[in-house]
Design a protein around this motif. Sequence first.
Motif, PDB file in Angstrom:
ATOM      1  N   ARG B 127       0.829  -1.205   0.000  1.00 37.16           N
ATOM      2  CA  ARG B 127       0.000   0.000   0.000  1.00 37.16           C
ATOM      3  C   ARG B 127       0.870   1.264   0.000  1.00 37.16           C
ATOM      4  O   ARG B 127       0.644   2.182  -0.768  1.00 37.16           O
ATOM      5  N   TRP B 128       1.887   1.294   0.895  1.00 37.00           N
ATOM      6  CA  TRP B 128       2.743   2.482   0.976  1.00 37.00           C
ATOM      7  C   TRP B 128       3.481   2.698  -0.355  1.00 37.00           C
ATOM      8  O   TRP B 128       3.611   3.827  -0.817  1.00 37.00           O
ATOM      9  N   SER B 129       3.957   1.615  -0.950  1.00 38.36           N
ATOM     10  CA  SER B 129       4.670   1.748  -2.227  1.00 38.36           C
ATOM     11  C   SER B 129       3.753   2.269  -3.317  1.00 38.36           C
ATOM     12  O   SER B 129       4.143   3.096  -4.144  1.00 38.36           O
ATOM     13  N   ARG B 130       2.519   1.783  -3.309  1.00 39.82           N
ATOM     14  CA  ARG B 130       1.570   2.232  -4.338  1.00 39.82           C
ATOM     15  C   ARG B 130       1.254   3.718  -4.134  1.00 39.82           C
ATOM     16  O   ARG B 130       1.241   4.498  -5.094  1.00 39.82           O
ATOM     17  N   LEU B 131       1.021   4.133  -2.881  1.00 40.25           N
ATOM     18  CA  LEU B 131       0.755   5.548  -2.607  1.00 40.25           C
ATOM     19  C   LEU B 131       1.948   6.403  -3.024  1.00 40.25           C
ATOM     20  O   LEU B 131       1.790   7.494  -3.566  1.00 40.25           O
ATOM     21  N   ALA B 132       3.136   5.887  -2.754  1.00 46.05           N
ATOM     22  CA  ALA B 132       4.345   6.650  -3.089  1.00 46.05           C
ATOM     23  C   ALA B 132       4.462   6.813  -4.608  1.00 46.05           C
ATOM     24  O   ALA B 132       4.754   7.910  -5.096  1.00 46.05           O
ATOM     25  N   ARG B 133       4.225   5.752  -5.348  1.00 46.70           N
ATOM     26  CA  ARG B 133       4.319   5.861  -6.802  1.00 46.70           C
ATOM     27  C   ARG B 133       3.248   6.809  -7.352  1.00 46.70           C
ATOM     28  O   ARG B 133       3.521   7.609  -8.250  1.00 46.70           O
ATOM     29  N   GLN B 134       2.067   6.755  -6.785  1.00 50.26           N
ATOM     30  CA  GLN B 134       1.030   7.699  -7.216  1.00 50.26           C
ATOM     31  C   GLN B 134       1.457   9.134  -6.899  1.00 50.26           C
ATOM     32  O   GLN B 134       1.198  10.049  -7.676  1.00 50.26           O
ATOM     33  N   ALA B 135       2.091   9.322  -5.743  1.00 52.32           N
ATOM     34  CA  ALA B 135       2.514  10.670  -5.352  1.00 52.32           C
ATOM     35  C   ALA B 135       3.524  11.240  -6.346  1.00 52.32           C
ATOM     36  O   ALA B 135       3.570  12.450  -6.582  1.00 52.32           O
ATOM     37  N   LEU B 136       4.328  10.366  -6.933  1.00 55.76           N
ATOM     38  CA  LEU B 136       5.325  10.826  -7.907  1.00 55.76           C
ATOM     39  C   LEU B 136       4.676  11.542  -9.081  1.00 55.76           C
ATOM     40  O   LEU B 136       5.278  12.412  -9.705  1.00 55.76           O
ATOM     41  N   LYS B 137       3.453  11.149  -9.397  1.00 53.42           N
ATOM     42  CA  LYS B 137       2.776  11.777 -10.536  1.00 53.42           C
ATOM     43  C   LYS B 137       2.376  13.212 -10.238  1.00 53.42           C
ATOM     44  O   LYS B 137       2.090  13.979 -11.141  1.00 53.42           O
ATOM     45  N   GLN B 138       2.314  13.552  -8.941  1.00 53.07           N
ATOM     46  CA  GLN B 138       1.827  14.883  -8.581  1.00 53.07           C
ATOM     47  C   GLN B 138       2.913  15.767  -8.004  1.00 53.07           C
ATOM     48  O   GLN B 138       2.632  16.816  -7.428  1.00 53.07           O
ATOM     49  N   CYS B 139       4.140  15.326  -8.095  1.00 54.10           N
ATOM     50  CA  CYS B 139       5.223  16.174  -7.612  1.00 54.10           C
ATOM     51  C   CYS B 139       6.399  15.994  -8.563  1.00 54.10           C
ATOM     52  O   CYS B 139       6.299  15.305  -9.573  1.00 54.10           O
ATOM     53  N   GLY B 140       7.512  16.616  -8.261  1.00 55.22           N
ATOM     54  CA  GLY B 140       8.634  16.563  -9.182  1.00 55.22           C
ATOM     55  C   GLY B 140       9.726  15.602  -8.754  1.00 55.22           C
ATOM     56  O   GLY B 140      10.807  15.603  -9.320  1.00 55.22           O
ATOM     57  N   ALA B 141       9.463  14.776  -7.749  1.00 55.55           N
ATOM     58  CA  ALA B 141      10.478  13.805  -7.329  1.00 55.55           C
ATOM     59  C   ALA B 141      10.583  12.698  -8.375  1.00 55.55           C
ATOM     60  O   ALA B 141       9.634  12.406  -9.096  1.00 55.55           O
ATOM     61  N   ALA B 142      11.753  12.085  -8.445  1.00 58.64           N
ATOM     62  CA  ALA B 142      12.002  11.104  -9.496  1.00 58.64           C
ATOM     63  C   ALA B 142      11.993   9.672  -8.981  1.00 58.64           C
ATOM     64  O   ALA B 142      11.993   8.737  -9.768  1.00 58.64           O
ATOM     65  N   ARG B 143      11.999   9.526  -7.664  1.00 58.73           N
ATOM     66  CA  ARG B 143      12.111   8.192  -7.073  1.00 58.73           C
ATOM     67  C   ARG B 143      11.101   8.024  -5.957  1.00 58.73           C
ATOM     68  O   ARG B 143      10.929   8.916  -5.139  1.00 58.73           O
ATOM     69  N   ALA B 144      10.543   6.837  -5.862  1.00 51.06           N
ATOM     70  CA  ALA B 144       9.759   6.497  -4.670  1.00 51.06           C
ATOM     71  C   ALA B 144      10.701   5.896  -3.638  1.00 51.06           C
ATOM     72  O   ALA B 144      11.632   5.174  -4.004  1.00 51.06           O
ATOM     73  N   PRO B 145      10.484   6.188  -2.355  1.00 51.02           N
ATOM     74  CA  PRO B 145      11.299   5.520  -1.343  1.00 51.02           C
ATOM     75  C   PRO B 145      11.007   4.020  -1.359  1.00 51.02           C
ATOM     76  O   PRO B 145       9.948   3.592  -1.810  1.00 51.02           O
ATOM     77  N   SER B 146      11.936   3.235  -0.834  1.00 50.23           N
ATOM     78  CA  SER B 146      11.615   1.838  -0.552  1.00 50.23           C
ATOM     79  C   SER B 146      11.010   1.770   0.842  1.00 50.23           C
ATOM     80  O   SER B 146      11.366   2.564   1.721  1.00 50.23           O
ATOM     81  N   PHE B 147      10.081   0.859   1.019  1.00 50.20           N
ATOM     82  CA  PHE B 147       9.412   0.694   2.313  1.00 50.20           C
ATOM     83  C   PHE B 147       9.753  -0.674   2.864  1.00 50.20           C
ATOM     84  O   PHE B 147       9.413  -1.690   2.251  1.00 50.20           O
ATOM     85  N   ALA B 148      10.418  -0.697   4.000  1.00 47.15           N
ATOM     86  CA  ALA B 148      10.763  -1.966   4.632  1.00 47.15           C
ATOM     87  C   ALA B 148       9.588  -2.463   5.460  1.00 47.15           C
ATOM     88  O   ALA B 148       8.706  -1.688   5.837  1.00 47.15           O
ATOM     89  N   ALA B 149       9.581  -3.748   5.732  1.00 50.00           N
ATOM     90  CA  ALA B 149       8.596  -4.277   6.675  1.00 50.00           C
ATOM     91  C   ALA B 149       8.908  -3.723   8.061  1.00 50.00           C
ATOM     92  O   ALA B 149      10.084  -3.566   8.411  1.00 50.00           O
ATOM     93  N   PRO B 150       7.883  -3.411   8.852  1.00 54.56           N
ATOM     94  CA  PRO B 150       8.138  -2.932  10.215  1.00 54.56           C
ATOM     95  C   PRO B 150       8.997  -3.935  10.975  1.00 54.56           C
ATOM     96  O   PRO B 150       8.765  -5.144  10.895  1.00 54.56           O
ATOM     97  N   ALA B 151      10.002  -3.421  11.671  1.00 54.53           N
ATOM     98  CA  ALA B 151      10.988  -4.293  12.318  1.00 54.53           C
ATOM     99  C   ALA B 151      11.235  -3.815  13.748  1.00 54.53           C
ATOM    100  O   ALA B 151      11.057  -2.639  14.060  1.00 54.53           O
ATOM    101  N   PRO B 152      11.666  -4.724  14.622  1.00 56.99           N
ATOM    102  CA  PRO B 152      11.999  -4.320  15.996  1.00 56.99           C
ATOM    103  C   PRO B 152      13.159  -3.325  16.003  1.00 56.99           C
ATOM    104  O   PRO B 152      14.016  -3.339  15.102  1.00 56.99           O
ATOM    105  N   LEU B 153      13.170  -2.486  17.027  1.00 51.94           N
ATOM    106  CA  LEU B 153      14.197  -1.450  17.117  1.00 51.94           C
ATOM    107  C   LEU B 153      15.603  -2.030  17.035  1.00 51.94           C
ATOM    108  O   LEU B 153      16.469  -1.475  16.347  1.00 51.94           O
TER     109      LEU B 153
END
Lengths: 249, 249
Positions: B127-153
């Motif tokens: 979901r986060w990756s999809r939102l990030a890629r969609q966000a790229l269409k509405q801004c001038g950034a060229a890359r979506a961040p990578s999203f890691a699985a939530p992990a212990p500290l």
Amino acid sequence: MSPRRFLAPAGSLVPGELPLPAEEAAHARKVLRLSPGEEVELIDGAGARALGVLTHLNKQGGAVRVESVDQAPAPLPELVLCPGLLKGPAMDLIAVKLTELACDQVRPVLSQRAVPRLKDPGAKQERWSRLARQALKQCGAARAPSFAAPAPLDDLLAAAPDDALKLLLYEQEQGVSLARVLAQAAAPRQVWVLVGPEGGWAPQEAEAAQAAGFVSCGLPHTILRAETACLAVASVIRFGREYEHGATL
Amino acid sequence: MSPRRFLAPAGSLVPGELPLPAEEAAHARKVLRLSPGEEVELIDGAGARALGVLTHLNKQGGAVRVESVDQAPAPLPELVLCPGLLKGPAMDLIAVKLTELACDQVRPVLSQRAVPRLKDPGAKQERWSRLARQALKQCGAARAPSFAAPAPLDDLLAAAPDDALKLLLYEQEQGVSLARVLAQAAAPRQVWVLVGPEGGWAPQEAEAAQAAGFVSCGLPHTILRAETACLAVASVIRFGREYEHGATL
């Protein structure tokens, strides 16, 4: 856990027994299920904070015995953000987040490419102020920004004082970054920032702003949505450097 | 007006005739009402950008004749943001806004005070990756961040490389501001930032992070909501200073 925060009218906080405003009392009773004897914090949205004890809470209202009042120091530089008027949800987001970021004034600009046409600007000002005061309850800021009625760019340019650091965030700016302008500026007491609407500033608007002493600058690497640009520039000015007259941290 | 942006698969952009992905073609036809012959921009979410002309668009799909491809330089420092896992809407906001702010990696932390318990972390990452890629269409950034699985500290602390600038944003920190740490750091190639969840870091978490080389620092004047703190710290690192190896602006 820190005590729950409640809003009180600006200037109302003095030691002694104070009424808890009706809306706040209802929230304390029905949502938070507080009882008399619990510690609470009152804020007035204008920098004053009081600690006290809930003495009374029922359907008719509530009361707090205020034990101490202090005034949060106003952060420097004073931050005046002037966004091109955005659509409703974006302006709402700005109202909330600029409150958290300890912005002092929000002065929306009726720029050429600003989309919305407001039928009732006064109602919008009230809405932004209400959202800002609510936001204070969920963050640690002590003041809500003031929200001006949306005004033409020329009025804004004329209103900015001569001794303020005046910035124009301009997506066409290729040569000068916000970081460089801030690094070269002396510790300013007040910063005004013009941030374009979706679609940016028209070239003649950028020229008019520069003629009025606003320094054109940009953000490298990306082009932000207008509301994100407002939050980013406020973050950089508030937290990006330590000014000698400023941070207490 | 700049050409409309569409998403293409990562690594797919080369000169020549390329298919427009089905979802993008439907958007171009039904929402934007584009016609063959119009200029469009394709981005692959991994830094590549192509300019081309729409050659074909109907119910079955679309195609673009790509005329040029360039690779946007990766901004420095590389920015790795590690927020205590927040509720759904706050994580969604982070996914979008950190994309605009050219963040490189988002690594959520399963901290003690993090509220959500994810049933399906993989679905959230998607979901986060999809939102990030969609966000790229509405801004001038060229890359979506990578999203890691939530992990212990502890996993996060072990994963941060020795030569990264490692920061712990800690609301209990009274002595050192983010601005001061950044001012004293040499131009880092990579910055990792731990940002607490609502409720902040537990004292033993802060101690563990500091023992692992994370520098504790705070933001003066206010206490931000967790998601706002993520955006503020990303803004300050991205735009607060000019690093010699960094900004092209």
